[in-house]
Design a protein around this motif. Sequence first.
Motif, PDB file in Angstrom:
ATOM      1  N   ARG A 222      32.860  38.121  64.500  1.00 56.74           N
ATOM      2  CA  ARG A 222      32.240  39.435  64.747  1.00 56.74           C
ATOM      3  C   ARG A 222      33.293  40.451  65.171  1.00 56.74           C
ATOM      4  O   ARG A 222      33.350  41.576  64.635  1.00 56.74           O
ATOM      5  CB  ARG A 222      31.181  39.292  65.835  1.00 56.74           C
TER       6      ARG A 222
ATOM      7  N   ASP B 254      36.819  46.679  59.859  1.00 53.26           N
ATOM      8  CA  ASP B 254      36.069  47.882  59.472  1.00 53.26           C
ATOM      9  C   ASP B 254      36.703  49.132  60.079  1.00 53.26           C
ATOM     10  O   ASP B 254      36.823  50.174  59.409  1.00 53.26           O
ATOM     11  CB  ASP B 254      34.608  47.763  59.929  1.00 53.26           C
ATOM     12  N   TYR B 255      37.114  49.015  61.335  1.00 56.60           N
ATOM     13  CA  TYR B 255      37.757  50.147  62.017  1.00 56.60           C
ATOM     14  C   TYR B 255      39.082  50.491  61.349  1.00 56.60           C
ATOM     15  O   TYR B 255      39.397  51.676  61.130  1.00 56.60           O
ATOM     16  CB  TYR B 255      37.972  49.790  63.486  1.00 56.60           C
TER      17      TYR B 255
ATOM     18  N   ARG C  85      34.585  43.743  62.978  1.00 58.24           N
ATOM     19  CA  ARG C  85      34.560  45.108  63.522  1.00 58.24           C
ATOM     20  C   ARG C  85      35.940  45.740  63.470  1.00 58.24           C
ATOM     21  O   ARG C  85      36.100  46.923  63.140  1.00 58.24           O
ATOM     22  CB  ARG C  85      34.051  45.077  64.963  1.00 58.24           C
TER      23      ARG C  85
END
Length: 465
Positions: free
Chosen positions: A392, A399-400, A396
Amino acid sequence: MEKEMIKEENTRKKLFLFSVLICFITIFIYEMLTPMLMDDLSYGKEVQSAGNFFELFSQEHNQYMTWTGRSVAHIMLRICMFIDMHTFGGRVFFNLISSAVFTVLTLLIYLNADTNIHYNVKNYILSVLLIWLTGISFGQTVLWETGACNYLFTTTIVMTMITLYRRAYRSSISGVMDVGKNAGVRCVGFFLLGVVSGWCNENTSGGLFLMMLILIAYYKKVFTWTISAAIGTALGLGIMVLAPGNKIRVQYMEESNTGILALAARFLKITLTLKEEFMVMLIVLTVIFIFLKVQGRNFEALKEMILFTFIFFATAYSLILTVTPQVRAYFGAGIFLTVAIVQGYACINTGSRGEDSHVILKTLKLGTVAALLIYMAFSYIENGANLARIYRDETRRFDYLESKAEEGAEDVEIPMLHEQFDNRYSAAFECDVTEDWQNWNNQMIANYYGFKTVSGIDPDAFDED
């Protein structure tokens, strides 16, 4: 009586197949919870630049000439990445293939442990559990994509050769295999498999070649296919070891001593690694060996156990030829030791039914596997939850990074991983970013996304921002 025996074997067969299926599912779940790590980024970026499938071989040739000779491992890596990028857009194909390879490896360990019982579920489950619980650097050698191709995949190829070679030798000696029938096909097949298996991994492939020579000396009889297999393995090993890139790579490795002192220091380091990583397994192996001797087993009955133990030590100490190897380099040696333990376990005679000793020994054999299975079940759930949390956080973070790359940012700060999620089934913390943008992990991420610098900050502080 015969019907009961057939019914019992059918039950064992169903349980065995169910165990194999569970093995595949459990490792597949962990594979899905493992993101891109370390060298996956650099290899991934290179594979992305390939205009077509055949350019992968050109890339691998360049690496052979400039960095390492493990071409079999890295061409498998490039192919998996290429298929995933152009077909699935993510790590899907590799997860399926890697899970299948892991399952095949467990079966190969089982097949190398001689037993008179077909579909021996206890032996197979023990094989699976020993890899899960004692597999060296599991997160790096099985779940990390680059590491899996270098260690899990190559060791499985080597074990395939060992399994086929040993079985073919026994069949030829006993006369079951008609050496005249399809002899040419057999020779060519063993030669090609020998080249591939010899070209897999320096110390593991070296252990394979040594085992071949030992079996030839033991049986004192040579067939054309044994010669072709040995020549193929030696050829593959030579091509890998003599790669021009190895000479360049070794220049980046340093050690404080030279000459005899360097060899002594390496020997000590290997010994300490064996103590740290294999002590429990070696104690278990010794206890089983002593028990079997007390039961009256002779050398002939224990020769397979002794053989794989010897190959384990030879494979491990062959690393004295290289400078400061990573712990994951002992993965293949660990598999050989696992085979020795499973073989010893399979040899334990529980005695005749009705005897008190039979009840005690059978309870101990079943109880040992049951106890390990219970421990593994709880460990699997706990570590699986941590893997999900790491996945997870990594997702994240990726994606950032992608959003920052689209914005055209040059210097980026990203959160480091939460230390409380660290576990032996993840390699994420060995390659996590640091506060130092010059760290090689930071630079690898920066190069992959096209940033000038990437720096790590405290995850809680990042969440607050």
